[in-house]
Enzyme design. Sequence first.
Site, short mmCIF file in Angstrom:
data_model
loop_
_atom_site.label_atom_id
_atom_site.label_comp_id
_atom_site.label_asym_id
_atom_site.label_seq_id
_atom_site.Cartn_x
_atom_site.Cartn_y
_atom_site.Cartn_z
N ASP A 98 -9.34 -3.09 -8.43
CA ASP A 98 -8.11 -3.17 -9.28
C ASP A 98 -7.83 -1.77 -10.05
O ASP A 98 -8.28 -0.93 -9.75
CB ASP A 98 -8.44 -4.43 -10.22
CG ASP A 98 -7.20 -5.15 -10.61
OD1 ASP A 98 -6.10 -4.73 -10.88
OD2 ASP A 98 -7.15 -6.26 -10.60
N GLY A 123 -7.67 1.80 -8.10
CA GLY A 123 -6.82 2.38 -7.26
C GLY A 123 -5.56 1.42 -7.27
O GLY A 123 -5.38 0.31 -7.67
N ASP A 124 -4.37 1.89 -6.26
CA ASP A 124 -3.38 1.14 -5.81
C ASP A 124 -3.40 0.39 -4.82
O ASP A 124 -3.55 0.89 -3.67
CB ASP A 124 -2.29 2.15 -5.91
CG ASP A 124 -0.74 1.57 -5.79
OD1 ASP A 124 -0.69 0.31 -5.52
OD2 ASP A 124 0.41 2.32 -5.78
N PHE A 125 -3.27 -1.09 -4.69
CA PHE A 125 -3.84 -1.57 -3.40
C PHE A 125 -2.29 -1.67 -2.47
O PHE A 125 -2.73 -2.02 -1.34
CB PHE A 125 -4.14 -3.13 -3.93
CG PHE A 125 -3.23 -4.17 -4.55
CD1 PHE A 125 -1.98 -3.99 -4.42
CD2 PHE A 125 -3.89 -4.84 -5.64
CE1 PHE A 125 -1.04 -4.91 -5.33
CE2 PHE A 125 -3.15 -5.77 -6.20
CZ PHE A 125 -1.89 -5.80 -6.06
N HIS A 152 1.63 -13.91 -4.16
CA HIS A 152 2.67 -14.95 -4.93
C HIS A 152 3.33 -13.95 -5.96
O HIS A 152 4.60 -14.34 -6.34
CB HIS A 152 2.17 -16.10 -5.46
CG HIS A 152 1.44 -16.09 -6.64
ND1 HIS A 152 1.32 -17.18 -7.28
CD2 HIS A 152 0.89 -15.07 -7.18
CE1 HIS A 152 0.57 -17.01 -8.48
NE2 HIS A 152 0.17 -15.61 -8.36
#
Length: 355
Positions: free
Chosen positions: A212, A237-239, A256
């Site tokens: 995350d 990090g940036d998923f 969602h």
Amino acid sequence: MGDTDTAGERAAHGGDGGGAALVDAALGFVFPAALRAAALARVADHLTEGPRAPAELAADTGTDPAALTRVLRLLATRGLFGEDEQGRFRLEAAGQALRSDVPGSVRDAILMLTDRTFWLPAGRMDHCLTTGESVFEAIFTQPFFDHFAQDAKTAAVFHDGMAAMSGVENGPIAHAYDFPRTGTVVDVGGGQGGFLAAVLRAGPGLDGVLYDRAHVLAGHRLGDDAALAGRWSTAEGDFFADVPKGDVLVLKRILHDWQDEQCVGLLRACRRALAPGGRVLVVDAVIAPDNRPHQAKDLDLLMMTSLVGRERTYEDFRALLAEAGLRLTRVVPTPTVLSVVEAQALDDATGTDGS
């Protein structure tokens, strides 16, 4: 308000065409407002020793006795509190989860769901109807997650609330799906780590990675369980850009939040990170193709007003996964409102399973 003819009497006489029921429904927002007020005041925490008089309870909760009585009177109509002949209020079994000190407490979840970040946009749902867009940015001047990243207090409400919601569902979901006996489970956007912890407890041969943003990982709770020592790590990090490699990649209550094109990008990152024979698990509500009541349909409108995403059907998930190079292999129901949508990588050249 001077009409003494009750809604029930009008409905019994068949004279209102169902209007009374609609008026009653329009007043429905008052209940969560009262529920929030009681949760903020921690009223349930002060009723663990038995019934108490409103004046005494108000003194301990810093509330006005008359106002507190009126709030508890409404909540008592839903079975959360009870009132005895002396006018003292007690906490009923149905209200125990309002306490902050019990397993399965949903107090933080209630505070999150009734927070202004959801409450105010929901009140302007007409904006979404006319524009097709979320109203959150028009109210708070920036997108949902950007707002949280810059407002530590609001972010804490959100993450604590999500942890409380997850605390009720994590164990049942972890046991509903047959995770492999060994391997690495990556919880993508896993927040405070509650679901990953439940998976590792259910599968003692598994290791886990909690992935995350750094400011989210700062509040993780994996270290609270000595039984998991040495079996987990964190990665930040940036998923949308990259995902740690693993045998099982979990996306719980993630897709969602986002629009289809963003979901496809995230799923492609997961596809690249999958070990041979690995699986992507999308843990989300799956809306059935009928009009029966389902919590996902309520949550769908919160997604519409405050975020940019939506709850999805089986066909929606199948299409998203296919565009990302994944094949939906099965949907596993759980005892909660969520299901586990399992997907496997496809070979780009042959269209067969790439494992």
